[in-house]
Scaffold this active site. Sequence first.
Site, mmCIF file in Angstrom:
data_model
loop_
_atom_site.group_PDB
_atom_site.id
_atom_site.type_symbol
_atom_site.label_atom_id
_atom_site.label_comp_id
_atom_site.label_asym_id
_atom_site.label_seq_id
_atom_site.Cartn_x
_atom_site.Cartn_y
_atom_site.Cartn_z
ATOM 1 N N ARG A 32 0.299 -7.758 84.612
ATOM 2 C CA ARG A 32 1.136 -7.862 83.413
ATOM 3 C C ARG A 32 2.497 -8.471 83.717
ATOM 4 N NH1 ARG A 32 -1.270 -3.889 79.776
ATOM 5 N NH2 ARG A 32 0.427 -4.136 78.325
ATOM 6 N N TYR A 42 4.222 -11.608 82.056
ATOM 7 C CA TYR A 42 4.828 -11.421 80.732
ATOM 8 C C TYR A 42 6.092 -10.551 80.848
ATOM 9 C CZ TYR A 42 4.959 -10.178 75.711
ATOM 10 O OH TYR A 42 5.308 -9.984 74.392
ATOM 11 N N ASP A 43 5.942 -9.391 81.488
ATOM 12 C CA ASP A 43 7.061 -8.438 81.558
ATOM 13 C C ASP A 43 8.275 -9.059 82.247
ATOM 14 O OD1 ASP A 43 4.857 -6.989 80.791
ATOM 15 O OD2 ASP A 43 5.126 -5.355 82.216
ATOM 16 N N GLU A 44 8.011 -9.702 83.402
ATOM 17 C CA GLU A 44 9.137 -10.238 84.177
ATOM 18 C C GLU A 44 9.722 -11.496 83.532
ATOM 19 O OE1 GLU A 44 10.551 -8.387 86.085
ATOM 20 O OE2 GLU A 44 9.259 -7.368 87.519
ATOM 21 N N LYS A 54 9.946 -11.981 80.321
ATOM 22 C CA LYS A 54 10.816 -11.494 79.242
ATOM 23 C C LYS A 54 12.089 -10.880 79.822
ATOM 24 C CE LYS A 54 8.314 -12.320 75.458
ATOM 25 N NZ LYS A 54 8.739 -13.184 74.362
ATOM 26 N N ARG A 104 0.750 4.173 71.629
ATOM 27 C CA ARG A 104 1.604 3.063 71.218
ATOM 28 C C ARG A 104 2.214 3.457 69.881
ATOM 29 N NH1 ARG A 104 0.236 2.194 75.596
ATOM 30 N NH2 ARG A 104 -0.650 0.316 76.537
ATOM 31 N N PRO A 132 0.463 0.724 80.168
ATOM 32 C CA PRO A 132 1.421 1.821 79.995
ATOM 33 C C PRO A 132 0.801 3.066 79.345
ATOM 34 C CG PRO A 132 2.296 -0.251 79.146
ATOM 35 C CD PRO A 132 0.860 -0.484 79.453
ATOM 36 N N ARG A 153 4.378 4.687 74.661
ATOM 37 C CA ARG A 153 5.410 3.786 74.132
ATOM 38 C C ARG A 153 5.930 4.336 72.817
ATOM 39 N NH1 ARG A 153 4.616 -1.433 75.976
ATOM 40 N NH2 ARG A 153 5.088 -1.271 78.164
HETATM 41 P P1 NAD Z 1 1.523 -15.182 68.745
HETATM 42 O O1 NAD Z 1 0.719 -15.564 69.938
HETATM 43 O O2 NAD Z 1 0.829 -15.092 67.438
HETATM 44 O O3 NAD Z 1 2.776 -16.167 68.556
HETATM 45 C C1 NAD Z 1 3.358 -16.863 69.632
HETATM 46 C C2 NAD Z 1 3.442 -18.333 69.267
HETATM 47 O O4 NAD Z 1 4.093 -19.027 70.328
HETATM 48 C C3 NAD Z 1 2.079 -19.002 69.075
HETATM 49 O O5 NAD Z 1 2.061 -19.727 67.866
HETATM 50 C C4 NAD Z 1 1.961 -19.924 70.274
HETATM 51 O O6 NAD Z 1 1.142 -21.045 70.028
HETATM 52 C C5 NAD Z 1 3.415 -20.270 70.522
HETATM 53 N N1 NAD Z 1 3.706 -20.721 71.884
HETATM 54 C C6 NAD Z 1 3.390 -20.116 73.042
HETATM 55 N N2 NAD Z 1 3.839 -20.838 74.093
HETATM 56 C C7 NAD Z 1 4.478 -21.917 73.564
HETATM 57 C C8 NAD Z 1 5.152 -23.024 74.131
HETATM 58 N N3 NAD Z 1 5.267 -23.184 75.464
HETATM 59 N N4 NAD Z 1 5.698 -23.947 73.308
HETATM 60 C C9 NAD Z 1 5.589 -23.805 71.958
HETATM 61 N N5 NAD Z 1 4.961 -22.778 71.363
HETATM 62 C C10 NAD Z 1 4.406 -21.850 72.164
HETATM 63 O O7 NAD Z 1 2.218 -13.780 69.124
HETATM 64 P P2 NAD Z 1 3.181 -12.821 68.282
HETATM 65 O O8 NAD Z 1 2.638 -11.468 68.400
HETATM 66 O O9 NAD Z 1 3.478 -13.376 66.964
HETATM 67 O O10 NAD Z 1 4.490 -12.864 69.187
HETATM 68 C C11 NAD Z 1 5.659 -13.608 68.838
HETATM 69 C C12 NAD Z 1 6.776 -13.236 69.789
HETATM 70 O O11 NAD Z 1 7.073 -11.835 69.662
HETATM 71 C C13 NAD Z 1 6.426 -13.463 71.251
HETATM 72 O O12 NAD Z 1 7.565 -13.934 71.929
HETATM 73 C C14 NAD Z 1 6.069 -12.087 71.757
HETATM 74 O O13 NAD Z 1 6.316 -11.948 73.128
HETATM 75 C C15 NAD Z 1 6.997 -11.217 70.920
HETATM 76 N N6 NAD Z 1 6.469 -9.843 70.815
HETATM 77 C C16 NAD Z 1 5.432 -9.562 69.955
HETATM 78 C C17 NAD Z 1 4.961 -8.259 69.887
HETATM 79 C C18 NAD Z 1 3.845 -7.859 68.939
HETATM 80 O O14 NAD Z 1 3.467 -6.685 68.941
HETATM 81 N N7 NAD Z 1 3.334 -8.743 68.110
HETATM 82 C C19 NAD Z 1 5.500 -7.263 70.699
HETATM 83 C C20 NAD Z 1 6.524 -7.609 71.578
HETATM 84 C C21 NAD Z 1 7.009 -8.894 71.612
#
Ligand code: NAD
Length: 325
Positions: A157, A160-162, A164, A226, A287, A290
């Site tokens: 993981r 992703y974690d690191e 962010k 969660r 985890p 949460r």
């Molecule tokens: P998602 O995968 O639906 O959306 C992410 C989007 O980013 C996608 O459309 C993907 O195509 C685009 N993407 C990825 N890499 C890219 C790049 N290099 N260039 C351009 N576009 C790129 O996921 P989500 O759940 O909507 O998450 C959105 C954000 O929220 C993310 O940053 C995620 O880490 C954060 N987040 C979401 C959750 C959750 O529970 N949904 C929890 C924690 C954090």
Amino acid sequence: MVVSQRFGEGHRVLVTGGAGFVPSHLIDVLIARGCTVVALDNFVTGSKENVAHLADHPRFTLVEADASEGLPAHHPAIAPRFDAILHMASPASPKDFATLPIEILRVGSVATLHLLDRAVADGARFLMASTSEAYGDPQVHPQTETYWGNVNPVGIRSVYDEAKRFSEAATMAYHRHRGLDAGIVRIFNTYGPRMRPDDGRAIPTFISQALRGEPITVHGTGAQTRSICYVDDLVRGILLLLDSTQSGPINCGTEHEVTMRQLAESIVELTGSTSSVTYVTRTSDDPEMRRPDLTLARTRLGYEPSIDPEEGLRRTIEYFRQRLE
Ligand code: NAD
């Protein structure tokens, strides 16, 4: 605490990952407020369908590009100054951690630096979408923003974690040393329409399995928890942070904490499915628990989640039912 709207009519907002699940909902509200929105996406996990309803909107542009390669500076929608930049791009499902590790590391590091530089150049407000994963497998419960987390830096993981955590560090460095107006939101498990049925995250997986009458595959004993948040509540929280001058990090989500077993059972009940619940091998570093401490979000932003979890799940089930049909 009342945060008044800072971004609306006449403001240009860049949303990376704009064709994704959470970002597309965020864009709907920004458009409704009168903002001009540029969504940048490479569709690695997102889909044009999520913003198809905006395709002909005069204040919306979708730019296909990889944020990790830097912004396409000469694109007519990208060249003019932005008032706000929301870095939402990143694959976010545990399934993606195994299939897109390098892409995740790059979008949470190289892309973040490109966007921070652009935000400084434009004098824009910058918002970083971080995650509850920054706390890893937490030893403090509920998680307060002052808790530094318990992350395995080399586990599966960690990409992703690191990444962010790096993005958070970079955002704070630009805030402190370049005077950037920046905010970090730590997003807890969010669900709703526009998630992909094969996304790999618990709620879409359980709903798709229940609707197909397949066994619901719960990882481990299902005792891990969660705290689940319907997307509209999260979007409200993110926009409150955007409108404020707070840098955070600030948790956003709900305190509705459920075990994965309870979640599977409620989905079976709400879908009226005949699926049984089965238990499969748990992934490493998953985890145990949460739950966000929302004190900061409440006191600094006036945030309060309001959507009943059962109602949120019903809306999501309805979306998946239509999609699967
Ligand atoms: P998602 O995968 O639906 O959306 C992410 C989007 O980013 C996608 O459309 C993907 O195509 C685009 N993407 C990825 N890499 C890219 C790049 N290099 N260039 C351009 N576009 C790129 O996921 P989500 O759940 O909507 O998450 C959105 C954000 O929220 C993310 O940053 C995620 O880490 C954060 N987040 C979401 C959750 C959750 O529970 N949904 C929890 C924690 C954090």
